[in-house]
Design a protein around this motif. Structure first.
Motif, PDB file in Angstrom:
ATOM      1  N   TYR A  66       3.912   0.046  -0.703  1.00 20.21           N
ATOM      2  CA  TYR A  66       3.970   1.264  -1.506  1.00 20.21           C
ATOM      3  C   TYR A  66       2.657   1.484  -2.251  1.00 20.21           C
ATOM      4  N   SER A  67       2.319   2.736  -2.478  1.00 20.06           N
ATOM      5  CA  SER A  67       1.091   3.066  -3.225  1.00 20.06           C
ATOM      6  C   SER A  67       1.298   2.928  -4.722  1.00 20.06           C
ATOM      7  N   GLU A  68       2.564   2.972  -5.170  1.00 10.97           N
ATOM      8  CA  GLU A  68       2.897   2.783  -6.577  1.00 10.97           C
ATOM      9  C   GLU A  68       4.170   1.936  -6.663  1.00 10.97           C
ATOM     10  N   GLU A  69       4.361   1.269  -7.800  1.00 17.63           N
ATOM     11  CA  GLU A  69       5.562   0.461  -7.976  1.00 17.63           C
ATOM     12  C   GLU A  69       6.813   1.324  -7.832  1.00 17.63           C
ATOM     13  N   GLN A  70       7.801   0.764  -7.123  1.00 19.27           N
ATOM     14  CA  GLN A  70       9.055   1.472  -6.876  1.00 19.27           C
ATOM     15  C   GLN A  70      10.195   0.831  -7.662  1.00 19.27           C
TER      16      GLN A  70
ATOM     17  N   GLU B 208       6.536  -4.016  -6.366  1.00 22.65           N
ATOM     18  CA  GLU B 208       5.196  -3.662  -6.815  1.00 22.65           C
ATOM     19  C   GLU B 208       4.416  -2.955  -5.706  1.00 22.65           C
ATOM     20  N   LYS B 209       3.352  -2.286  -6.079  1.00 33.63           N
ATOM     21  CA  LYS B 209       2.520  -1.612  -5.086  1.00 33.63           C
ATOM     22  C   LYS B 209       1.767  -2.652  -4.260  1.00 33.63           C
TER      23      LYS B 209
ATOM     24  N   ASN C  53      12.599  -4.274  -8.702  1.00 34.65           N
ATOM     25  CA  ASN C  53      11.510  -3.348  -8.406  1.00 34.65           C
ATOM     26  C   ASN C  53      10.548  -3.969  -7.403  1.00 34.65           C
TER      27      ASN C  53
END
Length: 519
Positions: A325-329, A202-203, A200
């Motif tokens: 990213y603005s949120e975790e992907q 993180e943002k 993953n």
């Protein structure tokens, strides 16, 4: 300048015979291929000069040019004509004789060409290993000198009887080079430790680092410390997570993406820069080419190149500008797994040698398969995924290099208290696999070929070639190689390898497993 090319040094060469015309399968243009031939010819001429001079010690400038020049001709390293021309000029400044004409090699007797190609491509791979060690202050005079010996032989009239011992000598010297690099890496960054690596992202701002150069990722980790920029590995940089002196940085977060050949799809939408430290660079697509940076020997036209000062400010500024990213992907491997494990180098595996030997004696472990090597895009490479999935439950899978991305997100469980799947590192870490095999042979008082160990290898570029030559030097037999056999190996040379080493192409996974288990 050449407008037509000939190149057959990588596994994906067109038609399994050679890339010709205006461009190669890797994206290398005919003009670039011509410059790489000119560069090789200049290196051969320089090597002949040094052999004639007979100096006790190879001049430092010559050794550095040998490593850098050969490394620049490895597949997917340097696509930049201007950078190649500058290298040729540097070499010309060190010698007086005319450059060797590579047409004499490519158009010569096919068996001699085949053996010389094995040496030349092996030297290219070995130069990459030597470069990484040299950057950390580790060099070996025999290794440096052999670049000249091998190149001079490539540019000299030779018989098959003269060339065959030199092919195996290339493997012998490469073993010394790989040991040197292992010593350099562990001496600088510590002994790798088994480490779980998430996929993953993180943002927030981040940088993706691809390639093999541990020194570069260490410099980048230092320069990004406290700046709110996270670092993710890609491809062959995954094993960096196992080294104590690298994993101590909390902003070394995880691994992005899968193997190198998927980069044009995987890099298309990420809001972050990608730093290439070595080979495995594909021609960037317009959708992300403004976010690609190169350093060391790797280069591509119009891409920002970080020079010898290794100041990664432009990369860091790009990461902050893009913002991440603005949120975790959430991401996963090709089989859907979320976690990969690395760090099973020889220091870790051999620390458990007694446990391994006992598991074999008790029948818990019946066989070891080393399934590793380079990945690529050619159809047929799913063989390695199927092979690992179908391997018996009482077998252990050792792996290394980027070929492991075909299966390294699988959970294969444990056996005898040990993981069934052990990632030993980069292709640069093939020495670990050799150390483990030799140590197990000593423990069981037998030869390596008598061990319950089978090598199932995938190849793509020249580092795989020099590793194969090292295995042949060690007398290791019954290797399965795929997905296709090298185009530069002539029928007569192939027959020699089959007769003396039982080198075989891969076939059907289940059939191959049964054959290897029963031999």
């Amino acid at each position: 300048m050449n407008t037509e090319m000939f190149c057959f040094q990588c596994e994906q060469t067109a038609g399994c015979s050679g890339c010709t015309g205006k461009a190669g399968v890797c994206g290398k243009k005919a003009e670039t291929a011509g410059l790489q031939d000119r560069l090789t010819g200049a290196l051969i001429s320089l090597a002949k000069d040094e052999e004639r001079a007979g100096r006790e010690k190879l001049p430092e400038a010559v050794a550095e040019l040998m490593m850098r020049g050969l490394f620049a001709t490895v597949t997917n390293v340097n696509f930049d004509d201007a950078a190649l021309e500058d290298l040729i000029k540097e070499i010309h400044g060190q010698k007086e004789t005319e450059d060797y004409n590579m047409e004499a090699l490519w158009n010569g007797n096919e068996d001699i060409r085949s053996l010389k190609s094995l040496i030349l491509f092996g030297l290219r791979g070995m130069a990459a290993y030597a470069w990484h060690a040299a950057v950390l202050g580790y060099q070996d005079e025999e290794v440096n000198r052999f670049f000249c010996t091998g190149l001079a032989a490539v540019g000299t009239e030779q018989t098959m009887e003269q060339m065959l011992p030199l092919v195996l000598k290339t493997g012998e010297v490469n073993l010394k080079c790989m040991e040197l690099l292992d010593r350099a890496n562990t001496g600088t960054y510590g002994t790798p430790e088994p480490t779980e690596v998430g996929m993953n992202v993180e943002k927030g701002p981040f940088i993706v680092v691809s390639g093999h150069d541990l020194y570069i990722i260490k410099r980048l980790l230092e320069q990004t410390e406290g700046k709110g920029v996270n670092i993710y590995t890609h491809g062959e940089m995954l094993p960096a997570h196992g080294y104590p002196e690298l994993k101590k940085y909390p902003h070394l977060k995880g691994n992005f993406g899968t193997a190198w050949q998927n980069q044009q799809k995987e890099f298309a939408g990420i809001p972050a820069p990608v730093l290439f430290t070595t080979n495995c660079l594909m021609p960037p697509k317009d959708s992300y080419k403004d976010r690609i940076f190169t350093t060391e020997v790797v280069a591509y036209p119009e891409m920002v190149h970080i020079g010898e000062d290794r100041d990664f400010t432009p990369v860091i500024e790009k990461a902050l500008e893009l913002g991440g990213y603005s949120e975790e992907q959430e991401f996963s491997g090709i089989n859907g797994g979320k976690i990969m494990t690395t760090g099973f180098a020889h220091g870790t595996v051999l620390a458990a040698a007694d446990q391994v030997v006992e598991a074999v004696k008790q029948g818990a472990i019946r066989h070891f398969f080393l399934v590793g090597g380079c990945d690529g895009a050619k159809p047929g490479r799913n063989y390695y995924t199927e092979f690992v999935k179908k391997a018996p439950q009482d077998s252990v899978i050792l792996t290394l290099a980027c070929g492991k991305y075909r299966f390294n997100d699988l959970d294969l469980g444990t056996i005898g208290g040990l993981p069934r799947l052990m990632d030993m590192g980069q292709c640069n870490d093939a020495y670990s696999a050799i150390r483990v095999a030799v140590t197990l042979a000593e423990a069981f008082d037998c030869g390596v070929n008598e061990l319950p160990l089978s090598l199932v290898l995938s190849w793509y570029e020249q580092k795989a070639v020099c590793i194969l030559l090292t295995l042949l030097h060690l007398g290791i037999k019954n290797i399965l190689l795929g997905p296709s056999l090298p185009a530069f190996v002539s029928p007569n040379v192939l027959n020699f390898l089959v007769e003396h080493y039982n080198l075989q192409p891969i076939g059907d996974p289940q059939t191959d497993i049964q054959k290897l288990m029963n031999r």
